[in-house]
Design a protein around this motif. Structure first.
Motif, PDB file in Angstrom:
ATOM      1  N   LEU A 143      31.167  23.247   7.499  1.00 59.69           N
ATOM      2  CA  LEU A 143      29.860  22.685   7.186  1.00 59.69           C
ATOM      3  C   LEU A 143      29.975  21.352   6.459  1.00 59.69           C
ATOM      4  O   LEU A 143      30.878  21.156   5.636  1.00 59.69           O
ATOM      5  N   ALA A 144      29.026  20.464   6.763  1.00 61.07           N
ATOM      6  CA  ALA A 144      28.952  19.187   6.049  1.00 61.07           C
ATOM      7  C   ALA A 144      28.180  19.344   4.750  1.00 61.07           C
ATOM      8  O   ALA A 144      28.381  18.591   3.785  1.00 61.07           O
ATOM      9  N   GLY A 145      27.256  20.308   4.717  1.00 64.10           N
ATOM     10  CA  GLY A 145      26.467  20.570   3.521  1.00 64.10           C
ATOM     11  C   GLY A 145      26.232  22.057   3.381  1.00 64.10           C
ATOM     12  O   GLY A 145      26.486  22.837   4.301  1.00 64.10           O
ATOM     13  N   LEU A 146      25.691  22.471   2.238  1.00 68.51           N
ATOM     14  CA  LEU A 146      25.619  23.898   1.958  1.00 68.51           C
ATOM     15  C   LEU A 146      24.200  24.411   1.710  1.00 68.51           C
ATOM     16  O   LEU A 146      23.964  25.612   1.699  1.00 68.51           O
ATOM     17  N   ASP A 147      23.228  23.525   1.552  1.00 74.60           N
ATOM     18  CA  ASP A 147      21.911  23.896   1.065  1.00 74.60           C
ATOM     19  C   ASP A 147      21.268  25.043   1.838  1.00 74.60           C
ATOM     20  O   ASP A 147      20.952  26.095   1.281  1.00 74.60           O
ATOM     21  N   GLU A 148      21.059  24.880   3.149  1.00 74.71           N
ATOM     22  CA  GLU A 148      20.352  25.884   3.933  1.00 74.71           C
ATOM     23  C   GLU A 148      21.196  27.136   4.155  1.00 74.71           C
ATOM     24  O   GLU A 148      20.681  28.248   4.173  1.00 74.71           O
ATOM     25  N   MET A 149      22.496  26.941   4.336  1.00 68.76           N
ATOM     26  CA  MET A 149      23.357  28.054   4.715  1.00 68.76           C
ATOM     27  C   MET A 149      23.453  29.121   3.618  1.00 68.76           C
ATOM     28  O   MET A 149      23.574  30.311   3.902  1.00 68.76           O
ATOM     29  N   VAL A 150      23.375  28.711   2.371  1.00 69.75           N
ATOM     30  CA  VAL A 150      23.463  29.669   1.275  1.00 69.75           C
ATOM     31  C   VAL A 150      22.347  30.701   1.372  1.00 69.75           C
ATOM     32  O   VAL A 150      22.516  31.880   1.037  1.00 69.75           O
ATOM     33  N   GLN A 151      21.193  30.294   1.875  1.00 69.06           N
ATOM     34  CA  GLN A 151      20.034  31.180   1.962  1.00 69.06           C
ATOM     35  C   GLN A 151      20.089  32.100   3.179  1.00 69.06           C
ATOM     36  O   GLN A 151      19.545  33.213   3.143  1.00 69.06           O
ATOM     37  N   THR A 152      20.730  31.661   4.256  1.00 73.14           N
ATOM     38  CA  THR A 152      20.691  32.412   5.522  1.00 73.14           C
ATOM     39  C   THR A 152      21.900  33.323   5.745  1.00 73.14           C
ATOM     40  O   THR A 152      21.812  34.257   6.536  1.00 73.14           O
ATOM     41  N   VAL A 153      23.011  33.063   5.099  1.00 67.80           N
ATOM     42  CA  VAL A 153      24.217  33.877   5.294  1.00 67.80           C
ATOM     43  C   VAL A 153      24.284  34.947   4.209  1.00 67.80           C
ATOM     44  O   VAL A 153      24.244  34.640   3.013  1.00 67.80           O
ATOM     45  N   GLN A 154      24.379  36.196   4.639  1.00 63.52           N
ATOM     46  CA  GLN A 154      24.314  37.318   3.704  1.00 63.52           C
ATOM     47  C   GLN A 154      25.619  37.547   2.944  1.00 63.52           C
ATOM     48  O   GLN A 154      25.598  37.847   1.746  1.00 63.52           O
ATOM     49  N   TYR A 155      26.736  37.420   3.648  1.00 62.97           N
ATOM     50  CA  TYR A 155      28.025  37.747   3.021  1.00 62.97           C
ATOM     51  C   TYR A 155      28.798  36.470   2.743  1.00 62.97           C
ATOM     52  O   TYR A 155      29.155  35.720   3.669  1.00 62.97           O
ATOM     53  N   THR A 156      29.071  36.221   1.477  1.00 66.24           N
ATOM     54  CA  THR A 156      29.721  34.975   1.078  1.00 66.24           C
ATOM     55  C   THR A 156      30.792  35.242   0.019  1.00 66.24           C
ATOM     56  O   THR A 156      30.850  36.320  -0.586  1.00 66.24           O
ATOM     57  N   GLY A 157      31.594  34.230  -0.181  1.00 64.64           N
ATOM     58  CA  GLY A 157      32.616  34.280  -1.228  1.00 64.64           C
ATOM     59  C   GLY A 157      33.079  32.874  -1.523  1.00 64.64           C
ATOM     60  O   GLY A 157      32.796  31.932  -0.759  1.00 64.64           O
ATOM     61  N   SER A 158      33.766  32.696  -2.614  1.00 70.62           N
ATOM     62  CA  SER A 158      34.311  31.377  -2.948  1.00 70.62           C
ATOM     63  C   SER A 158      35.586  31.547  -3.758  1.00 70.62           C
ATOM     64  O   SER A 158      35.805  32.588  -4.398  1.00 70.62           O
ATOM     65  N   TYR A 159      36.419  30.540  -3.712  1.00 72.19           N
ATOM     66  CA  TYR A 159      37.639  30.558  -4.507  1.00 72.19           C
ATOM     67  C   TYR A 159      38.114  29.132  -4.698  1.00 72.19           C
ATOM     68  O   TYR A 159      37.619  28.190  -4.064  1.00 72.19           O
ATOM     69  N   THR A 160      39.056  28.939  -5.575  1.00 70.22           N
ATOM     70  CA  THR A 160      39.572  27.610  -5.903  1.00 70.22           C
ATOM     71  C   THR A 160      41.008  27.494  -5.435  1.00 70.22           C
ATOM     72  O   THR A 160      41.852  28.359  -5.718  1.00 70.22           O
TER      73      THR A 160
END
Length: 516
Positions: free
Chosen positions: A440-457
């Motif tokens: 993705l180039a940006g994250l704004d809309e996707m955060v709302q539409t995708v149910q399963y997410t995660g993040s790490y550094t």
């Protein structure tokens, strides 16, 4: 201690042992020991054994020129220090036997021999030749039972190697074979005391079977491969080049460990590499290329080129420890292996240790680090996939589409390149074993539409966001990947574009969009 030692008493006052061949004058106690007396006694003992000194008379033991004076002399009763005796074995063995030479490559004994055989051998050799009798010394601890107790018949905790190999009379004494026992030897740090028992042997047997399973996987997927099918290194996908880079680094470490007699490091490295790393990553992602692509396709042949390299290297690395397994695999090679001298290696021990492949090791550090980050990313993606699976969104990972976002422009660009990689094997969705991946180039809309997410550094504090949704399109009945292209081919409407090309070209029912 050795350097500052001023003297060494080599005589012992005992009634048994190897005699010191010295005669003493009855009255003056002056010793009689000459080159002639020593040579004469040596000839006698070589024929009759060292006991001749005790049962033969002084007159018989003296050379001809001294026999008339025999009544004036008596045999010495001192025996030789056993450490002097054993410490001179290098002269009797290495100095006399054909095919052997000084110094020995290796002296091997227990830790109690630092003040014993190792030192007495050093002293006798330095004193007479000016050189040490060995190039290297390896010391080991002692074998204890699983609880750390010394073995004794009264405790009933003695572990018999013959029973380990051939089995015992009881059901709880199975036949493990010599390879499992050898594998145990390689697994322990022999520099200290080591433990062995039924539970430990069962664990070793499990590891052995996993090694065997790795070799079976490699052999079965090379059944139709010949050396002439090899793909050149420069033409290989990046994932294959990285696999060879990893392999050759393992070969380098294993070779160094053999040179330094650090067998437990070899066990640990090969167990992790052959059983864990390969199975969890390369073998896992290779299945699609091996089973779905055409039998003569580039992607299959390039993968087989890498598998063949792994097979030959792993067999070579395990052969000193697991000779029976290595030979079993070698006799089932689906191709002949030609050595550097042009001859065919009929048996595994016909091989010589290969020189390191510097081309495989030449992958730039930055590229190797990036692939290390990709493996780390894959592990994190798998965690989110597992959560989605637990939530009943997906079953197989091929039912998923993965979204990746990072604010780091360089990392994002590299991930975008992998989506459109020249070789499909390098694409992210093949590495993640999902049907699609979108960076993705940006994250704004996707955060709302995708149910399963995660993040790490990852390195340098780069934040990576991961999302999982259902894959686009329908399921291809041949490869089980989901694709919008399924249903667009008249002759094979249930296949995706890739499988349609493998089965046979046909015209699409309608123009299809390019899917990443």
């Amino acid at each position: 201690m050795t350097a500052s030692r001023s003297d060494w008493c080599i005589s012992r006052q005992r009634t048994w042992g190897v005699p010191i061949p010295v005669f003493y004058h009855v009255d003056t106690k002056e010793p009689l020991i000459t080159e002639e007396t020593i040579s004469h006694i040596k000839a006698i003992i070589s024929k009759k054994g060292s006991d001749a000194w005790w049962y033969m008379s002084t007159e018989e033991l003296l050379p001809e020129k001294f026999r008339s004076s025999a009544p004036k002399y008596q045999k010495g009763t001192d025996t030789m220090d056993v450490w002097f005796d054993s410490g001179s074995s290098w002269a009797a063995v290495l100095g006399k036997r054909e095919g052997l030479s000084l110094p020995a490559d290796l002296y091997l004994e227990g830790t109690d021999q630092h003040r014993g055989w190792f030192q007495s051998s050093l002293l006798t050799s330095i004193a007479t030749t000016g050189k040490p009798p060995y190039a290297c010394v390896v010391t080991h601890g002692f074998v204890l039972d699983e609880k750390g107790l010394k073995m004794s018949k009264s405790l009933g905790n003695v572990v018999d190697p013959e029973i380990i190999i051939s089995g015992g009379k009881n059901k709880d004494e199975p036949s493990y074979g010599a390879d499992v026992l050898r594998l145990w030897v390689s697994s322990v740090d022999y520099t200290g005391d080591v433990l062995i028992g039924p539970q430990i042997l069962r664990q070793m047997s499990d590891v052995y079977r996993k090694f065997r399973g790795t070799l079976r996987y490699l052999l079965s997927n090379l059944h139709d491969w010949k050396p002439g099918n090899s793909i050149s290194y420069d033409a290989l996908p990046k994932i294959d080049q990285y696999a060879l880079y990893q392999l050759e680094n393992i070969v380098k470490i294993v070779k160094d460990s053999y040179d330094n007699y650090q067998f437990y490091k070899i066990f640990q490295i090969l167990q992790r590499f052959a059983i864990v790393d390969l199975s969890n990553f390369y073998f896992d992602v290779a299945k699609d290329r091996l089973y779905v692509g055409g039998s003569t396709s580039f992607t299959r042949r390039s993968c087989q080129t890498v598998l063949a390299a792994h097979l030959l290297s792993i067999i070579q690395m395990i052969a000193p420890i697991l000779p029976h397994l290595a030979e079993d695999a070698w006799q089932n090679l689906p191709f002949e292996h030609v050595m550097d001298n042009g001859s065919i290696a009929r048996y595994v021990f016909d091989l010589r240790w290969s020189d390191l492949n510097e081309r495989w090791l030449s992958m730039p550090a930055s590229e190797a680090d990036f692939w290390g980050s990709i493996l780390e990313l894959r592990s994190e993606v798998n965690k989110v996939l597992e959560v989605a699976r637990g939530g009943k969104l997906i079953g197989s990972s091929l039912e998923a589409k993965v979204y990746i976002y990072t604010s780091d422009a360089a990392t994002s660009s590299q991930l975008q390149e992998m989506c459109g990689a020249m070789h499909e094997a390098d694409s992210l969705h093949r590495i993640f074993i999902t049907s699609q991946v979108e960076v993705l180039a940006g994250l704004d809309e996707m955060v709302q539409t995708v149910q399963y997410t995660g993040s790490y550094t990852i390195q340098a504090n780069i934040e990576v966001w991961i999302g999982v949704s259902r894959a686009d399109g329908m399921k291809c009945e041949r490869c089980w990947n989901y694709s919008p292209n399924v249903g667009m081919f008249s002759e094979h409407p249930t296949l995706c574009s890739r499988c349609n090309a493998v089965i046979g070209d046909s015209q699409p029912l309608q123009a299809s969009a390019q899917v990443c």
